[in-house]
Design a protein around this motif. Structure first.
Motif: not given
Length: 396
Positions: A211-218, A260-272, A63-68
């Protein structure tokens, strides 16, 4: 290309490979490893067996992972359905669209979609379950909007347009594509595998149907992905799958949630950061490789993607020269071993010289300035060696 400074830089990395193939897969983040290990060793209950505390704890992780996942994709956690990866999610989405729609389903798909989408649609068409309508792209892999509108006017039930191309990195205006599709009564399937965390995906705001996503790309584990859809219910599918609920892959799901939690927190800065490194890599390659050309859009592009061609240097030979030094690729990992040219580059209308000399580079979380500088030198040297050995032709 003798240069003492460059030779010293290369020799300093002689025992270490530089990884620039993050589109194929990403190394698992150590923070993800920690939670996967905990789920395997401590929270090992069956998430379907909630009549005991072990199962209840495992179900809570799911459930927590679904929320993330839902938080990053701006969707409802109840709409997150875990799968073994993007390919299964694509097949479930297309199966559901066919099973719940009128037959044969009219499917419009861009000519640069992932092979998992294209192959499934072709198989379904062969069985009389759907009819396909190709949505062409231009020489930068951008959607031909006029042709897209014409296809919508002709009547479509489902539109398949990826958020970002897995080879050349071109990104697509999903908000506008979804709005146009819905205006004409068509649903939309968005393959966000490469885009998630790197460009905005608003599932609810844009009313995205699948919408389709995969964990091993992030930086998550392999073997876990998700289909996000308010429409999807496994019970809607018929056939041999049955009505039994599979045992959830709790360690994989836990890892996907954390990634996905980490990408939400750090994705923008990492992308820059990666966009700056990508641009540095391009400048260095352009300075070192005569005749280098960029494939895909240089404006609407994933921040960590660089796709180039060096005519006169076949990519398979270049990769052999780079083996053990720099990991890059010629295209989609799912097409590995295939001897046919990239369907993406062919759909873009590129000539044979550009297609056969194309290289895909994907930067990642661990990529450093030094990695980029050394990799540029190694790649340039490999291209020069191949050109020289094949023809002796000068590209200066």
């Amino acid at each position: 290309m003798s240069d003492p400074a460059r030779e010293r830089a290369v020799s300093s990395r002689s025992n270490a490979m530089i990884y620039l193939d993050h589109h194929a897969t990403t190394p698992v983040d150590s923070r993800v490893v920690d939670i996967v290990t905990r789920a395997m060793l401590d929270d090992y209950g069956n998430a379907n067996g909630v009549e005991n505390l072990h199962g209840e704890r495992a179900a809570s992780i799911v459930d927590r992972s679904k929320a993330s996942v839902a938080s990053l994709l701006r969707s409802d956690p109840a709409d997150v359905h875990f799968t073994s990866g993007s390919t299964e999610a694509i097949e479930l989405a297309l199966s559901h669209a066919i099973a719940s729609g009128k037959a044969p389903l009219r499917v419009g798909l861009s000519t640069v979609e992932h092979k998992a989408v294209i192959d499934y649609v072709l198989r379904a068409e062969g069985l009389g379950l759907c009819t396909k309508v190709w949505l062409p792209v231009n020489d930068e892999a951008m959607l031909d909007w006029t042709a897209f509108e014409t296809a919508l006017h002709s009547g479509l039930d489902l539109v398949c347009v990826m958020a970002a191309n897995n080879e050349v990195g071109t990104t697509y205006p999903i908000t506008e594509v979804a709005a146009a599709s819905h205006l004409f009564g068509a649903k939309i399937l968005v393959d966000a595998t490469q885009a998630v965390g790197r460009m905005e995906i608003d599932t609810e705001g844009d009313n995205l149907d699948y919408v389709v996503v995969s964990a091993h790309k992030v930086y998550g584990p392999k073997g876990i992905g998700a289909l996000i859809s308010r429409h999807f219910e496994p019970s809607h599918l018929t056939g041999l799958r049955g009505a039994h609920q599979a045992t959830p892959n709790v360690p994989g799901i836990a890892g996907m949630g954390r990634a996905f939690e980490i990408m939400e927190m750090e994705g923008d800065e990492e992308s820059r950061r990666l966009a700056l490194l990508r641009d540095l890599l391009l400048r260095r390659l352009q300075a070192l490789v005569p005749g280098l050309v960029v494939n895909g859009s240089e404006k609407d592009r994933l921040p960590h993607n660089l796709h180039v061609s060096a005519p006169g240097a076949p990519n398979d030979i270049v990769l052999l020269r780079l083996r053990g030094q720099v990991s890059v690729s010629t295209g989609s990992a799912c097409n590995s071993g295939a001897q046919e040219p990239s369907h993406v580059l062919r759909a873009m209308g590129l000539d044979a010289a550009r297609i056969e000399s194309s290289l895909r580079m994907g930067l990642g979380r661990s990529t450093s300035n030094d990695d980029v500088k050394i990799a540029a030198t190694l790649i340039a040297d490999a291209i020069a060696d191949v050109r020289s050995s094949l023809s002796g032709e000068s590209y200066a």
